[in-house]
Design an enzyme around this catalytic site. Sequence first.
Site, PDB file in Angstrom:
ATOM      1  N   ASP A  82       0.833  -1.211   0.000  1.00  0.00           N
ATOM      2  CA  ASP A  82       0.000   0.000   0.000  1.00  0.00           C
ATOM      3  C   ASP A  82       0.868   1.261   0.000  1.00  0.00           C
ATOM      4  O   ASP A  82       1.734   1.417   0.868  1.00  0.00           O
ATOM      5  CB  ASP A  82      -0.902  -0.024   1.241  1.00  0.00           C
ATOM      6  N   ASN A 228     -10.410   0.957   0.795  1.00  0.00           N
ATOM      7  CA  ASN A 228      -9.310   0.797   1.753  1.00  0.00           C
ATOM      8  C   ASN A 228      -9.667   1.261   3.167  1.00  0.00           C
ATOM      9  O   ASN A 228     -10.111   2.401   3.350  1.00  0.00           O
ATOM     10  CB  ASN A 228      -8.108   1.638   1.298  1.00  0.00           C
TER      11      ASN A 228
HETATM   12  P1  13P Z   1      -8.089   5.015   6.474  1.00  0.00           P
HETATM   13  O1  13P Z   1      -6.969   4.906   7.437  1.00  0.00           O
HETATM   14  O2  13P Z   1      -8.626   6.387   6.437  1.00  0.00           O
HETATM   15  O3  13P Z   1      -9.115   3.966   6.683  1.00  0.00           O
HETATM   16  O4  13P Z   1      -7.482   4.761   5.021  1.00  0.00           O
HETATM   17  C1  13P Z   1      -6.868   3.563   4.724  1.00  0.00           C
HETATM   18  C2  13P Z   1      -6.204   3.649   3.413  1.00  0.00           C
HETATM   19  O5  13P Z   1      -6.671   4.273   2.492  1.00  0.00           O
HETATM   20  C3  13P Z   1      -4.951   2.926   3.264  1.00  0.00           C
HETATM   21  O6  13P Z   1      -4.408   3.095   2.014  1.00  0.00           O
END
Ligand code: 13P
Length: 272
Positions: A82, A228
């Site tokens: 990610d 996400n």
């Molecule tokens: P949040 O922490 O706002 O849920 O977002 C997660 C995210 O987009 C990780 O890439």
Amino acid sequence: MSLITLAKALEEAEKGRYALGNFDCFNLEMVKGVLKAAAELQAPVIIAYGEPFIEHIDMPYFTSAVKEMAETANIPVVLHTDHYTKLENIRQAIRYGFTSVMIDSSDKPYEVNVQNTRDAVKLAHESGVSVESELGHVSGLGDIFEDDSHVFTNPETAADFVERTGIDALAVSIGNVHGIYKAEPKLRFDILEKISAMTAVPLVLHGASGIPDEDIKRAVSLGIRKVNYYTDMCAAAAEKIDAEPGRHLFDLCRTIVEECYKAAYKKIQVLK
Ligand code: 13P
């Protein structure tokens, strides 16, 4: 079941017009909770591993543990990086067996974003690994940029970006931000609709913690196929641990599994 690629999982999601839950995990308790929820709901799921997590749990240990856990879970699992900014880390992830990577150069000038994404696509596709990239910029600060159009994804540019990079999924910025929202989130569905109409790849919504379920469902109806989550899941576990101080570490680990399971279960239900 063994790990599958993001492209394959998204192909199925597109057919079924649902979205996959992406859960960022930096330890195996989190992974266990998420996989338990996904298995109970019979939903394919994405385990995501952020670039800063490399410091917390080494990539090879994490990868082989998730592979083993996915084998015993009765659902398709995607193992995804990610927001990776360094090609070298992406190369390592591919070597260890990740089935999908995200390259993030969204804070760089457009042509640099295109070039870095093309480099990641070349590297990943050679090994049959999928690629997500971001256009526009999803802030990490919880700020709301309603009137600040430069951070939003431009639909025309998105069409050019997808064509020139060959990515498998596009992360969009439509009023979503990472972390805790400082004001009520207001997604720009008009922009999302245009991006959907002008691009042929599945779209990704980052920063979904704090976005009301109805808005998530509407985004899915407009082409979002990957959502996400991170902050809500962490907050649920941390709140529970804070509420009952003085417990043994063994119990705390069990709490992380249980709270991540409950949080992931709620989120996945919204996406089905
Ligand atoms: P949040 O922490 O706002 O849920 O977002 C997660 C995210 O987009 C990780 O890439």
